[in-house]
Design a protein around this motif. Structure first.
Motif, short mmCIF file in Angstrom:
data_model
loop_
_atom_site.label_atom_id
_atom_site.label_comp_id
_atom_site.label_asym_id
_atom_site.label_seq_id
_atom_site.Cartn_x
_atom_site.Cartn_y
_atom_site.Cartn_z
N ALA A 290 0.63 -1.29 0.01
CA ALA A 290 0.06 0.03 -0.12
C ALA A 290 0.97 1.23 -0.09
CB ALA A 290 -1.04 -0.10 1.20
N ASP A 291 1.87 1.29 0.72
CA ASP A 291 2.70 2.23 0.91
C ASP A 291 4.12 2.50 0.17
OD1 ASP A 291 0.59 3.56 2.41
OD2 ASP A 291 1.42 2.16 4.35
N GLY A 292 4.35 1.59 -0.55
CA GLY A 292 5.57 1.53 -1.10
C GLY A 292 6.79 1.28 -0.32
N LEU A 293 8.01 1.85 -0.79
CA LEU A 293 9.34 1.31 0.18
C LEU A 293 9.81 2.55 0.66
CD1 LEU A 293 11.03 -1.27 -2.04
CD2 LEU A 293 9.99 -1.62 0.10
N ILE A 294 9.24 3.75 0.38
CA ILE A 294 10.09 5.02 0.88
C ILE A 294 9.72 5.16 2.21
CG2 ILE A 294 9.94 7.57 0.65
CD1 ILE A 294 9.60 7.03 -2.52
N GLY A 295 10.70 5.15 3.34
CA GLY A 295 10.57 5.20 4.70
C GLY A 295 10.24 3.87 5.15
N ALA A 296 10.26 2.92 4.44
CA ALA A 296 10.07 1.47 5.12
C ALA A 296 11.48 1.24 5.83
CB ALA A 296 9.98 0.52 3.96
N PRO A 297 11.12 0.19 6.96
CA PRO A 297 12.15 -0.17 7.88
C PRO A 297 13.26 -0.95 6.75
CG PRO A 297 10.19 -1.15 8.58
CD PRO A 297 9.79 -0.17 7.28
N GLU A 298 14.69 -0.85 6.94
CA GLU A 298 15.62 -1.55 6.24
C GLU A 298 15.27 -3.36 6.34
OE1 GLU A 298 20.15 -2.03 5.04
OE2 GLU A 298 19.45 -1.16 7.04
N LEU A 299 15.17 -3.80 4.85
CA LEU A 299 14.84 -5.15 4.66
C LEU A 299 16.29 -5.87 4.13
CD1 LEU A 299 11.80 -6.47 2.79
CD2 LEU A 299 13.97 -7.69 3.02
N HIS A 300 16.62 -6.81 5.20
CA HIS A 300 17.96 -7.50 4.52
C HIS A 300 17.63 -8.85 3.81
CE1 HIS A 300 19.74 -4.92 7.68
NE2 HIS A 300 18.91 -5.38 8.57
N VAL A 301 18.33 -8.78 2.62
CA VAL A 301 18.04 -9.92 1.57
C VAL A 301 19.34 -10.71 1.73
CG1 VAL A 301 17.60 -10.62 -0.66
CG2 VAL A 301 16.20 -8.72 0.26
N PHE A 302 19.66 -11.96 1.75
CA PHE A 302 20.63 -12.85 1.84
C PHE A 302 20.53 -13.71 0.68
CE2 PHE A 302 19.35 -11.68 5.92
CZ PHE A 302 20.52 -11.03 6.89
N ILE A 303 21.71 -13.94 0.00
CA ILE A 303 21.51 -14.58 -1.32
C ILE A 303 23.06 -15.39 -1.36
CG2 ILE A 303 22.37 -12.57 -2.72
CD1 ILE A 303 20.03 -13.71 -4.68
N GLY A 304 22.90 -16.60 -2.12
CA GLY A 304 24.09 -17.26 -2.53
C GLY A 304 25.01 -16.59 -3.39
N ASP A 305 26.15 -16.65 -3.56
CA ASP A 305 27.29 -16.21 -4.28
C ASP A 305 27.05 -16.61 -5.90
OD1 ASP A 305 28.95 -14.17 -4.13
OD2 ASP A 305 30.49 -15.18 -3.18
N ASP A 306 26.43 -17.83 -6.00
CA ASP A 306 26.34 -18.47 -7.12
C ASP A 306 24.78 -18.43 -7.54
OD1 ASP A 306 28.83 -18.77 -8.07
OD2 ASP A 306 28.99 -20.45 -6.77
N ALA A 307 23.89 -17.55 -6.98
CA ALA A 307 22.61 -17.44 -7.50
C ALA A 307 22.45 -16.96 -9.05
CB ALA A 307 21.82 -16.45 -6.55
N HIS A 308 21.19 -17.34 -9.49
CA HIS A 308 20.92 -17.00 -10.94
C HIS A 308 20.56 -15.73 -11.04
CE1 HIS A 308 18.56 -17.22 -14.77
NE2 HIS A 308 19.46 -18.10 -15.05
#
Ligand SMILES: Cc1ncc(COP(=O)(O)O)c(C=O)c1O
Length: 469
Positions: free
Chosen positions: A163-181
């Motif tokens: 509803a509100d988009g990402l501006i002002g949202a809490p920081e979201l941490h994304v973890f991803i493998g080094d050999d991801a597609h």
């Protein structure tokens, strides 16, 4: 018959003729993209022409620029071979002209898609209450799964991005493998999560995420978290250690999404399924129909354990659209687009044509063919199989280990070109573990052990000629 329908007959005959003789053709296109561009570069027609003649000219002019992707010895990228039952159902999807965005205007196709969605969950043995969106492929499957993840994890921290988009949202941490597609990084880009911000987790020589490193990085951060795992690394076919990933996600409240474009189908074969242990504990999965299930392009599945998060991420509401009854499945509410063709029909038809046993046999046979090719090639001189062949992917580097990487690259490229020039097969190249490799992806539905021998013979003969030169 009204004259306008002649084009359908013409296309039918041309298609049947193409598929009946595909094995007599060279696998690779006979003309380049630039040559084809010359052929098709013509002015916008001022007046119309006969429909059937358009189809004849399409075949006449386009024929030489076709790659025989449905050939049993096509091993390029990771592409299925458009099973005839799926192609035929796809023809009807187009001929019937059913927009399957909503269920009431097209009851037949919406109902078939619902049945196919249930069969997908069953054959892949995923939680049966999950929702399944029929998307164009795993790239969009990743986008949908990660959109649901973004919504759920941020809402848990007091923010509604849908509803509100990402501006002002809490920081979201994304973890991803080094050999991801790469498609997963595109999804992060489209979702405003910034691929450059993703926290990269070390991977081993098979491209599997290191769970200890993941645990350290996850524990070092607070706030909303998404972990992106992989089932079927594009070069090795390897699987992330899902038991560990599920535990880390559970302990940290993270959402676990899995890019499983082709690897998920290992679950359809009882001998291969143990490699995927823990995978069903994830929150969302993206997989393709047009890879291991052999649907025509473009079919993929966005599967989410939590239907309400899936719906919330994808739903478009408008006054002129039918209202969803809770128990009824509205196809467009699970995918980004509204109007779309009846994408479920090929899936339904192929699952009927092969059945559970047929899919299991096909996936098992492809892995056996991959092992056979790797075994045959590894008997050759001065070459290395660059991956542990656990699934259907084989990568090979040509040239002695003592030579430099540049020399090996030019030798490997020369072998690829020479093998493709035989017309008997198609293989591509790619970079893996810093090395330029020949990549073979065994995923064409009717490939056999005899094809594996033809392939190995052709590659070894090409290598012999290049070594002797
Ligand atoms: C591991 C992996 N993920 C995602 C994709 C993207 O799939 P698609 O091209 O069907 O969108 C691929 C394609 O090869 C893949 O191998």
């Amino acid at each position: 018959m009204p004259e306008k329908l002649h084009a359908l007959h013409e296309a039918f005959q041309q298609a049947v003729d193409y598929r009946a003789h595909i094995q007599d053709r060279d696998c690779a296109p006979q003309k380049t993209y630039h040559e084809m561009r010359e052929i098709f570069a013509e002015p916008l027609p001022e007046t119309g022409m006969d429909d059937a003649e358009i189809i004849r000219s399409l075949v006449r002019d386009g024929d030489q620029g076709l790659m025989q992707m449905a050939h049993p010895r096509f091993f390029g990228w990771v592409l299925g071979a458009s099973h005839p039952a799926g192609v035929a159902a796809d023809w009807l999807a187009s001929a019937w002209g059913q927009n399957t965005g909503a269920h009431t205007p097209s009851p037949t196709t919406a109902a078939i898609e619902e049945t196919a969605a249930g069969w997908i969950l069953e054959i892949l043995d995923l939680p049966r209450r999950s929702s399944v969106g029929f998307v164009t492929g795993a790239s969009v499957g990743n986008l949908v799964g990660l959109a649901a993840a973004r919504g759920k994890t941020l809402r848990e921290h007091g923010w509604d991005p849908d509803a509100d988009g990402l501006i002002g949202a809490p920081e979201l941490h994304v973890f991803i493998g080094d050999d991801a597609h790469t498609s997963v990084f595109s999804a992060l880009q489209h979702l405003g999560l910034g691929p450059r911000r993703a926290i990269r987790i070390d991977a081993d020589r098979q491209g599997r995420m290191d769970p200890r490193h993941l645990r350290r990085e996850v524990d070092a951060r607070s706030g909303p978290k998404i972990i992106i795992g992989q089932a079927g690394q594009i070069n090795t076919g390897a699987f992330d250690p899902f038991d560990d990933l599920v535990e880390i996600a559970r302990d940290s409240g993270a959402w676990l999404h899995v890019d499983a474009a082709f690897g998920l189908w290992a679950r359809a074969n009882p001998d291969l399924k143990p490699m995927t242990t823990g995978l069903d504990g994830a929150d969302s999965w993206a997989t393709d129909g047009h890879k291991w299930l052999q649907t025509p392009f473009d079919t993929g599945y966005a599967i989410v354990r939590h239907p309400e998060d899936h719906l919330r991420a994808m739903t478009t509401m408008a006054s002129y659209l039918p209202v969803t009854v809770e128990t009824d499945r509205m196809p467009s509410q699970l995918v980004p687009e509204l109007s779309r063709r009846a994408r479920g029909l090929p899936t339904w038809a192929i699952l009927k044509a092969l059945g559970r046993q047929g899919v299991s046999e096909m996936v098992g046979r492809h892995c056996a063919v991959a092992r056979h090719i790797a075994e045959r090639l590894s008997a050759g001189p001065d070459l290395r199989i660059m991956n542990e062949v656990v699934l259907n992917q084989v990568t090979v580097s040509f040239g002695s280990a003592e030579s430099d990487a540049e020399t090996r690259q030019s030798l490997t490229e020369a072998v690829i070109d020479a093998a493709v020039a035989t017309g008997q097969l198609f293989v591509g190249g790619g970079r893996w573990q810093g090395e330029w490799v020949m990549r073979l992806s065994v995923i064409s539905h009717n490939v056999s052990i005899a094809d594996a021998d033809i392939t190995a013979d052709a590659i070894l003969a090409a290598w012999e000629t290049i070594r002797a030169a």
